[in-house]
Design a protein around this motif. Structure first.
Motif, PDB file in Angstrom:
ATOM      1  N   TYR A 185       0.655  -1.807  -0.027  1.00  0.00           N
ATOM      2  CA  TYR A 185       0.466  -0.046  -0.012  1.00  0.00           C
ATOM      3  C   TYR A 185       1.166   1.351   0.398  1.00  0.00           C
ATOM      4  O   TYR A 185       1.178   1.407   1.143  1.00  0.00           O
ATOM      5  N   TYR A 213       1.321   5.422   0.743  1.00  0.00           N
ATOM      6  CA  TYR A 213       0.539   6.604   0.651  1.00  0.00           C
ATOM      7  C   TYR A 213       1.656   7.646   0.673  1.00  0.00           C
ATOM      8  O   TYR A 213       2.147   8.020   2.098  1.00  0.00           O
ATOM      9  N   ASN A 234      -5.933  -3.819  11.655  1.00  0.00           N
ATOM     10  CA  ASN A 234      -5.383  -2.671  10.981  1.00  0.00           C
ATOM     11  C   ASN A 234      -4.100  -2.005  11.049  1.00  0.00           C
ATOM     12  O   ASN A 234      -3.271  -2.943  11.875  1.00  0.00           O
ATOM     13  N   ILE A 247      -5.364   2.467   8.727  1.00  0.00           N
ATOM     14  CA  ILE A 247      -5.506   2.225   7.788  1.00  0.00           C
ATOM     15  C   ILE A 247      -5.828   0.751   8.011  1.00  0.00           C
ATOM     16  O   ILE A 247      -5.710   0.092   8.603  1.00  0.00           O
ATOM     17  N   LYS A 248      -7.049   0.086   7.586  1.00  0.00           N
ATOM     18  CA  LYS A 248      -7.188  -1.112   7.203  1.00  0.00           C
ATOM     19  C   LYS A 248      -7.106  -1.623   5.717  1.00  0.00           C
ATOM     20  O   LYS A 248      -6.928  -1.437   4.772  1.00  0.00           O
ATOM     21  N   ALA A 258      -6.398  -0.047   0.953  1.00  0.00           N
ATOM     22  CA  ALA A 258      -6.394   0.216   2.692  1.00  0.00           C
ATOM     23  C   ALA A 258      -7.262   1.602   2.391  1.00  0.00           C
ATOM     24  O   ALA A 258      -7.295   2.119   1.009  1.00  0.00           O
ATOM     25  N   THR A 259      -7.903   1.454   3.358  1.00  0.00           N
ATOM     26  CA  THR A 259      -8.760   2.907   3.644  1.00  0.00           C
ATOM     27  C   THR A 259      -8.434   3.261   4.697  1.00  0.00           C
ATOM     28  O   THR A 259      -7.913   3.124   5.859  1.00  0.00           O
ATOM     29  N   ILE A 260      -8.646   4.472   5.214  1.00  0.00           N
ATOM     30  CA  ILE A 260      -8.412   5.348   6.317  1.00  0.00           C
ATOM     31  C   ILE A 260      -9.361   4.918   7.164  1.00  0.00           C
ATOM     32  O   ILE A 260     -10.789   5.595   6.916  1.00  0.00           O
ATOM     33  N   GLU A 262      -8.295   9.050  12.203  1.00  0.00           N
ATOM     34  CA  GLU A 262      -7.169   9.379  12.073  1.00  0.00           C
ATOM     35  C   GLU A 262      -6.963  10.761  13.339  1.00  0.00           C
ATOM     36  O   GLU A 262      -7.999  10.998  13.823  1.00  0.00           O
TER      37      GLU A 262
END
Length: 688
Positions: free
Chosen positions: A113, A115, A133, A169-170, A177-179, A182
């Motif tokens: 991933y 980012y 996560n 992140i997942k 991945a998704t946040i 935060e």
């Protein structure tokens, strides 16, 4: 004869002189060291290494990227590593990240991933969470105008101001991945420089906020990289996060039980403080509750909660890099917590504690940057002194047990005796042999990482004691119903174990003030080998050795002359046992042996099939009774003319504790030659 022994002595002298020049690899591994496998990723290479306590390679993973800093091994055996991704905005900064990779045990890339972008980039460290996560440290860049509006002093403002944020992140399939959560430090600032700007207030009244104008270091980069977070840790039980700030010489704790919206503010979550700091430690000057002299930490790394089940569980361990001039320290402390689980508010001098629970401070572990420490299951502390690439294990009373220097520098592994350039290691982490990730993998060790390694007598000490019930006969002293103890009766048996020289090179300290009883026949050397099969039980599979006594009835016992010997019983494959004697052929079990409720058992006396190689190096000494073959005084595990010419011929007619005394009656005579040596010519030991 004299020439051969002179040659051996000369070789030993050369070996010892060479060892004095050692620069890398394993320096020592004491018995009390916690056995395990050590994971580290040298900064300047793309390879991550797993080595055993003897410094031998067990596994490695190859990436296309150097590490940002940290690497982790999951309980499924997968490696998760950060990756160095250089961008123009964040170029030339140590710990730069931007990519996370996951590999299986065999080195196959399973997921990655990326980012990073304008104004943000991950760096240094991540934290793996129990739910799968991942927490990531991220640089969060602001323009000079944004910094000034936040109340930053123009005198310490340059082309940008880098703050910090943490994202959770997942991981998703297909390298996505998704946040899901935060936190941003920029939402939790205070300043007393300009009342017309944002965040104005009395700094000392707000230890829950970060003073945007506090700068503990000098230089343009330090002022731009204002916080320089270098580590993150997550506590699932508390649902809290530690973040370490090197440049501010403190770590902070925030509440993860908030939503992202609550984390932006000052209320919500278990502690009802939103994303504000709920605890901080190391430098009360940063929030105007002290001066420079009040600092408890200095440029620290790797603050983390000691995991449950370990000595000091729940306390915080941290590596303070500049504890004193040329001295770093590993520190353990207990944060002050009230009965409701809240951190006790600081007094005028800042957050406690005032005193550490434990501190190991030494120039031996000095490192101006990086580094870390780990509590081991037996209570010892594993330390990474990062800049010199040095790993050290010490006991709670600070006795050193294990020392290793990373041989991998910017150009890869170096030859033993050379000094690697830039062998920096961010951390080292040791995993126990029963770590779940090792359940179905091959842990057979290979060679040391360094090139042209020196010979080593390193032996792995295992984890939990078990009794060894072993029975073996020596042909030389065997009589109708057992062995004769003539050497003992004449007071000739050495009080120190006799296996220090070649070919055994065993450096155990077994000794007695007197031979404990009249049933003792002699010393033997016992080895435990951990291998998939007997033919793979090579010297590199040896996991433990010890010298012991053998009794008239064949039982092998400890130094008290009575008790079964103790060995550690943690293993990864199958256990094989080999027995060595100073003038008999060595033997090894043909079958692995199993644990009974109270001991490991193996009887070599009942059949030729009990020994690997069978009758080639073993013999039926009387009907139905098998024993070790006499006549190997030259120690080469072959009975030939060397055992006569160099041993028996030289010692014939003399008395004492002698190699040529093959029947072990205290005198070297024709009985030793004619009845044993010549009769056994051609026999060859079969130990791999």
């Amino acid at each position: 004869m004299k020439k051969i022994f002179a040659l051996l002595i000369g070789l030993l002298f050369i070996s010892n002189a060479k060892a004095q020049e050692q620069t890398v690899g394993l320096f020592y591994n004491e018995n009390a060291s916690f056995n395990g496998y050590n994971l580290f990723a040298p900064f300047k290479t793309t390879t991550t290494y797993l080595i055993d306590n003897c410094g031998r390679l067990v596994n490695s993973w190859e990436s296309g990227y150097k590490p940002a800093a940290s690497v982790y091994l999951k309980e499924d055996g997968h490696l998760v590593r950060t990756c160095f991704v250089e961008t123009e905005e964040f170029a030339n900064f140590p710990g730069l990240g931007g990519r996370i990779e996951e590999y299986d045990w065999d080195g196959n890339l399973l997921w990655y991933y990326e980012y990073f972008g304008t104004g943000y980039q991950p760096h240094h460290d991540i934290a793996l969470m129990p739910n799968g996560n991942i927490l990531m440290l991220v640089w969060d860049s602001y323009s000079p105008s944004e910094a000034l509006q936040a109340g930053r002093n123009p005198g310490i403002t340059v082309d940008a101001l880098w703050s910090e944020k943490i994202i959770e992140i997942k991981p998703l399939p297909n390298n996505e991945a998704t946040i899901v959560w935060e936190w941003t430090l920029w939402d939790h600032l205070v300043q007393d420089f300009d009342s017309a700007k944002d965040n104005f207030g009395i700094v000392a009244d707000h230890p829950e906020l970060m003073n945007v104008n506090y700068s503990a270091t000098e230089g343009t980069n330090a002022m731009k990289d204002w916080i320089h977070a270098n580590a993150i840790d997550y506590n699932d039980k508390l649902d809290q996060i530690i973040m370490s700030s090197r440049n501010l010489s403190e770590f902070i704790i925030i509440d993860h039980s908030t939503t992202t919206m609550e984390a932006e503010g000052h209320t919500g979550g278990f502690h009802n403080k939103g994303g504000d700091i709920i605890y901080r430690y190391g430098n009360p000057e940063s929030y105007d509750r002290g001066v420079f002299a009040d600092r408890q930490l200095s440029f620290q790394h790797h603050p983390h909660w000691i995991p449950d089940g370990l000595m000091g569980e729940g306390k915080i361990m941290v590596f303070s890099n500049r504890h004193k001039t040329d001295t770093s320290a590993v520190i353990i402390l207990t944060p002050p917590v009230d009965g409701m689980g809240n951190y006790v508010a600081p007094g005028v001098s800042g957050f406690g504690p005032k005193d550490f629970d434990w501190v190991f401070a030494s120039p031996e572990i000095y490192s101006s940057a990086v580094s870390g420490a780990q509590r081991l299951p037996n209570g010892n502390i594993l330390i990474c002194s990062g800049i010199p690439g040095k790993f050290l294990e010490v006991t709670p009373d600070m006795k050193p047990l294990w020392r290793y220097v990373n041989p991998v520098g910017i150009n890869g592994p170096v030859d033993q005796g050379e000094t690697p350039a830039a062998n920096v290691a961010f951390r080292v982490e040791r995993f126990a042999p029963d770590f779940p990730g090792f359940a179905d993998v091959d842990l057979t060790p290979g060679e040391p990482l360094e090139l042209n390694p020196y010979p080593s007598d390193c032996i792995i000490s295992l984890d939990s004691l078990a009794k060894m019930d072993i029975k073996v006969y020596l042909e030389g002293p065997f009589e109708a119903n057992g062995m004769d103890a003539s050497l003992n009766g004449q007071g000739l048996i050495s009080l120190n174990q006799p296996y220090t020289g070649p070919p055994w090179d065993y450096h155990g300290t077994e000794c007695v003030d007197s031979i404990p009883n009249t049933d003792i026949v002699d010393w033997v050397l016992v080895e435990i080998r951990d291998a998939i099969s007997a033919d793979q039980a090579i010297p590199g599979s040896i996991v433990s050795r010890q010298a012991a006594f053998v009794l008239k009835n064949g039982s092998i016992v400890g130094l008290d002359g009575v008790s079964k010997i103790d060995f550690y019983n943690s293993y990864t494959k199958n256990l094989y046992i080999s027995i060595w004697h100073r003038n008999h052929l060595a033997i090894m079990s043909s079958q692995s042996f199993s644990l009974t409720p109270d001991s490991w058992q193996y009887d070599f006396t009942t059949s030729g099939n009990t020994v690997y190689g069978g009758s080639l190096g073993f013999k039926e000494i009387v009907a139905g009774v098998w024993g070790m073959v006499a006549g190997n005084g030259f120690h080469d595990n072959i009975i030939d003319e060397s055992d006569k010419i160099y041993i028996w011929d030289t010692e014939a007619g003399t008395k004492g504790y002698l190699l040529g005394d093959y029947n072990m009656d205290g005198v070297v005579d024709n009985k030793d030659k004619n009845d044993l040596l010549l009769f056994n010519l051609g026999k060859t030991g079969q130990v791999p």
